[in-house]
Design an enzyme around this catalytic site. Structure first.
Site, PDB file in Angstrom:
ATOM      1  N   ASP A 214      43.486 -51.050 -66.767  1.00  9.66           N
ATOM      2  CA  ASP A 214      43.921 -50.009 -67.698  1.00  9.66           C
ATOM      3  C   ASP A 214      45.443 -49.991 -67.706  1.00  9.66           C
ATOM      4  OD1 ASP A 214      42.756 -47.412 -69.191  1.00  9.66           O
ATOM      5  OD2 ASP A 214      44.679 -46.928 -68.265  1.00  9.66           O
ATOM      6  N   LEU A 215      46.030 -50.012 -68.916  1.00  5.98           N
ATOM      7  CA  LEU A 215      47.493 -50.028 -69.023  1.00  5.98           C
ATOM      8  C   LEU A 215      48.083 -48.659 -68.679  1.00  5.98           C
ATOM      9  CD1 LEU A 215      48.059 -52.140 -72.263  1.00  5.98           C
ATOM     10  CD2 LEU A 215      48.049 -52.899 -69.878  1.00  5.98           C
ATOM     11  N   ASP A 257      43.254 -49.393 -74.489  1.00  6.77           N
ATOM     12  CA  ASP A 257      44.042 -50.200 -73.548  1.00  6.77           C
ATOM     13  C   ASP A 257      43.237 -50.499 -72.278  1.00  6.77           C
ATOM     14  OD1 ASP A 257      43.997 -47.585 -72.707  1.00  6.77           O
ATOM     15  OD2 ASP A 257      46.041 -47.569 -71.947  1.00  6.77           O
TER      16      ASP A 257
END
Length: 334
Positions: A214-215, A257
């Site tokens: 996960d960004l 994301d």
């Protein structure tokens, strides 16, 4: 000419004729046996549509007649590679790494046979317009003899058409299974393939690790730079991640994301080394927002036979948020 000499000549002619007949019968029997073997291969290939299952089926079929430790196939045009190896543990990883290096060599470096770290390496190129790529066989000990090489040559004439069919099938269905923004496989692909990947790990006792990614600070990219810039960042991140992983790994964009990375034949220790490289690669993009530098948090969970796929996914997701809670831009493991 006396009768004894005449009888001797007749006996010689009869013996020669019988010997020729026996030789021809032996030849026809060998040809019949070979045709039966090839026909068995044709039947096994008929119902297979995906490349991993096809390479595995071919290796298992060939093992009955020609001993080997690994078969690998690589089509650089379609960026598809798969290997099937009979080894386990460190020997398996060593064989797969060697095969991958060989399959990724430029064409100018290719030779038909070689010896590398104890393996005899034999290679065949598919060069027709219908079927392209390179097939490699690794074998311990003696190299393949002429009869074995000829037998494999004949079998590859049968394998070429199913290979072409499998690659075309994958290409057609890939269009509906590819994330339109990043070009990565989408959630549908993950749900479609994860069951067979887990089953293969279960059957052969191989390690399998899942990475949930996960960004960090991506929302700030969209909020301050706009969604078009957000799309560009996602493309950059996807390309960056793809460069760090193997062709045999499966990187999926699950949405937004969030990404999942399936790592076959990968222990937790090896997965952690890779995950740390991924964190560093994203950080090197040097994308700075008001909230902080864009980074990626990663949670790693190694598959165990005692858990379901759903529990495995939940475990990876929980570990991912441990990484975020611990400061983001880092790797957490179970």
């Amino acid at each position: 000419m006396n009768m004894k000499v005449l009888d001797d000549q007749v006996d010689i002619q009869i013996a020669s004729t019988v010997e020729n007949l026996l030789s021809e019968l032996c030849h026809y029997r060998q040809q019949s046996e070979k045709l039966q073997k090839i026909n068995t291969l044709y039947q096994r290939m008929a119902g297979i549509l995906d490349l991993p299952a096809m390479i595995e089926a071919y290796s298992i079929w060939l093992m009955e007649f020609v001993g080997h430790e690994l078969i690998g196939y690589h089509n650089p045009t379609r960026q598809r590679m798969h290997m099937f190896c009979s080894y386990h543990g460190p020997k398996r990883r060593e064989a797969i790494q060697l095969a991958q290096e060989i399959l990724e060599q430029p064409a100018s470096q290719e030779s038909d046979t070689a010896l590398a770290i104890g393996f005899r390496v034999h290679k065949w190129a598919f060069t027709s317009t219908d079927c392209q790529g390179l097939l490699v066989i690794l074998r311990k000990g003696k190299p393949l003899v002429e009869d074995e090489l000829q037998f494999i040559d004949e079998s590859l004439l049968i394998l070429a058409e199913p290979l072409k069919r499998a690659l075309e099938y994958e290409e057609i269905f890939a269009q509906a299974r590819r994330d339109s923004l990043t070009g990565l496989p989408n959630r549908f692909v993950f749900e479609e393939r994860i069951g067979s990947i887990v089953e293969q790990a279960r059957r052969h006792g191989h390690p399998l690790t899942l990475a949930a990614l996960d960004l960090d600070h991506f929302k700030a990219v969209n909020d301050t730079m706009g969604h078009l810039m957000g799309d560009q960042v996602l493309k950059q991140v996807a390309e960056t991640l793809k460069k760090e992983i193997r062709l045999t790994d499966m990187l999926v964009r699950m949405g937004g994301d969030e990404f999942l990375l399936v790592l076959p034949d990968t222990s937790m220790q090896d997965a952690r080394f890779l995950a740390e490289r991924l964190c560093q690669a994203v950080e090197r993009l040097n994308i700075v927002t008001r909230a902080g530098r864009l980074a990626v948090s990663i949670g790693l969970a190694e598959w165990q036979p005692s858990i379901t796929i759903e529990s495995w996914l939940e475990q990876a997701d929980d570990i991912l948020y441990q990484a975020k809670a611990n400061g983001r831009g880092q790797v957490a493991v179970n």
